[in-house]
Enzyme design. Sequence first.
Site, PDB file in Angstrom:
ATOM      1  N   GLU A 143       0.827  -1.210   0.000  1.00  0.00           N
ATOM      2  CA  GLU A 143       0.000   0.000   0.000  1.00  0.00           C
ATOM      3  C   GLU A 143       0.858   1.256   0.000  1.00  0.00           C
ATOM      4  O   GLU A 143       1.500   1.567   1.004  1.00  0.00           O
ATOM      5  CB  GLU A 143      -0.912   0.004   1.233  1.00  0.00           C
ATOM      6  CG  GLU A 143      -1.796   1.232   1.324  1.00  0.00           C
ATOM      7  CD  GLU A 143      -2.598   1.288   2.620  1.00  0.00           C
ATOM      8  OE1 GLU A 143      -3.519   2.115   2.701  1.00  0.00           O
ATOM      9  OE2 GLU A 143      -2.287   0.493   3.536  1.00  0.00           O
ATOM     10  N   GLU A 240     -12.352   3.119   5.161  1.00  0.00           N
ATOM     11  CA  GLU A 240     -11.315   3.257   6.172  1.00  0.00           C
ATOM     12  C   GLU A 240     -11.158   4.749   6.475  1.00  0.00           C
ATOM     13  O   GLU A 240     -10.211   5.394   6.053  1.00  0.00           O
ATOM     14  CB  GLU A 240      -9.986   2.663   5.695  1.00  0.00           C
ATOM     15  CG  GLU A 240      -8.967   2.551   6.828  1.00  0.00           C
ATOM     16  CD  GLU A 240      -7.555   2.240   6.338  1.00  0.00           C
ATOM     17  OE1 GLU A 240      -6.864   1.464   7.007  1.00  0.00           O
ATOM     18  OE2 GLU A 240      -7.153   2.784   5.293  1.00  0.00           O
TER      19      GLU A 240
END
Length: 254
Positions: A143, A240
């Site tokens: 990520e 998120e």
Amino acid sequence: MPRFSANISMLFGEVELPERFDAAARAGFKAVEIQFPYAFDKEMLAERARRAGVEVVLINLTAGDFSKGDRGIACLPDRVAEFRAAVGPGIEYAKALGCRQMNCLAGCPVGNFDTAKLRETYVSNLRYAAGELTRAGMDLLIEPVNSRTFPGSYLRNSGQAIAIMDEANVPNLKLQYDLFHMQIMEGDLAKTVESLWPRIGHIQFADVPQRHQPGTGEIHFPYLFECIDRSGYPGWVGAEYVPSVSTAASLDWF
């Protein structure tokens, strides 16, 4: 619309984490993700997920000690043994939870590390972790994160991530594309998703700049969600974000 999962490390903070599986299910989510489940018994968490009827679609490998400033350790040459020792326990948690994907944060190097050595360490660790996850039937994700929230972050944009993935050259290594981080670092979100979706294993989102729910910042989420649908991306899209109000009141987008 995409298939949405709730990141219960950030959502439903009104109750303790074990209670958030039920809270997510009551809100209509069919799947959840957890950043770091390791402070809780894995069998207990698995039972809570089964009882709530939600799928656990993502957890992170251990990223070091957040209280000491760690934001991942995978690229750090002096912590290779620590990283690799954490892979096995991470896999055991993922197995217990029925989770098929694990995210690996690269880290934020501090000091005078040679850039070539950082890359060599990162690629080597990714190959090691991906190999262990292959034997468990799982995918490993990387990520890119923004350098404003994570000062000094090593992995910062999608182009760099794809280059690392190509160098590692393992089939179960995929991109975790976080719209919040990448809006800050590179923009052009729709075009990137449309071009990279075959290599994306998971998508996450929050609005910019405050990392709150959609509708509180600059990202046009209805358009992006339509783009994700059109792209052919088959995976989950994880909420998120840090709710600016109660979690329930933040779910108008959903």
